[in-house]
Design a protein around this motif. Sequence first.
Motif, PDB file in Angstrom:
ATOM      1  N   ARG A   1      -0.190  -4.085  -0.202  1.00  0.00           N
ATOM      2  CA  ARG A   1      -0.077  -5.708  -1.672  1.00  0.00           C
ATOM      3  C   ARG A   1       0.113  -4.099  -2.659  1.00  0.00           C
TER       4      ARG A   1
ATOM      5  N   MET B   1       9.167  -3.597   0.021  1.00  0.00           N
ATOM      6  CA  MET B   1       9.046  -3.490   0.380  1.00  0.00           C
ATOM      7  C   MET B   1       9.163  -3.054   1.663  1.00  0.00           C
TER       8      MET B   1
ATOM      9  N   TYR C   1       4.456  -8.877  -2.333  1.00  0.00           N
ATOM     10  CA  TYR C   1       3.790  -9.407  -1.067  1.00  0.00           C
ATOM     11  C   TYR C   1       3.842 -10.550  -1.174  1.00  0.00           C
TER      12      TYR C   1
ATOM     13  N   SER D   1       3.392  -3.817  -3.186  1.00  0.00           N
ATOM     14  CA  SER D   1       4.676  -4.609  -3.293  1.00  0.00           C
ATOM     15  C   SER D   1       5.163  -4.560  -4.295  1.00  0.00           C
TER      16      SER D   1
END
Length: 140
Positions: free
Chosen positions: A64, A28, A71, A67
Amino acid sequence: MAIIAPVFLLILLALAEFSLMFFATLTMQYAVRQGARYAVTGQSDRDPNAAGQQRYAAVIQSMRDNSLGMYERLAPVISVNGTSYSSTSYSNGMFGTPGSIVVLRLDCDWTVTTPLLSSFFSNGKYHFVVAATMRNEYFP
C-alpha cells in the motif's frame, strides 16, 4: 471546428486513460516488488496495528505504501505461491518459511471510463497481473 473538436477530444481522453492504465500497471509492479522484498525478511514492524504485529498485514501495508494510492483504487486479489487469498483468509504462514521461494502475485482490474476504449476491453475493465518471485531470507 464543430466536427473535428469532439473527435479530437475523445481521442485525447482515450490517450490520457491509456497513460493512466500503464502508469497503474507500472506502479503496482513496483509495489508488489517492494512487498515481496519486505516479505522475504520475515519482519512485521510495518503492521499498522502496533499491539499485535502480523507479518501478512505488514507486507500488505508495504505494498500500500509503495502503490501511490493505486492499491485502494484497484483492490487487487493477492496470490502467494499459486494460492489466492481473500481478506478473511490472510495468515502469517502465507509467505512461507525461511529459505522457501515466495511468488507474490496481484490480480488487478482498472475500470475503463472512456467510451471509445471500453468496447475494446471485456466488461469495460482492463485486467492485468503483476508478480514478483524471491527466496525468503533465513530469519528467526
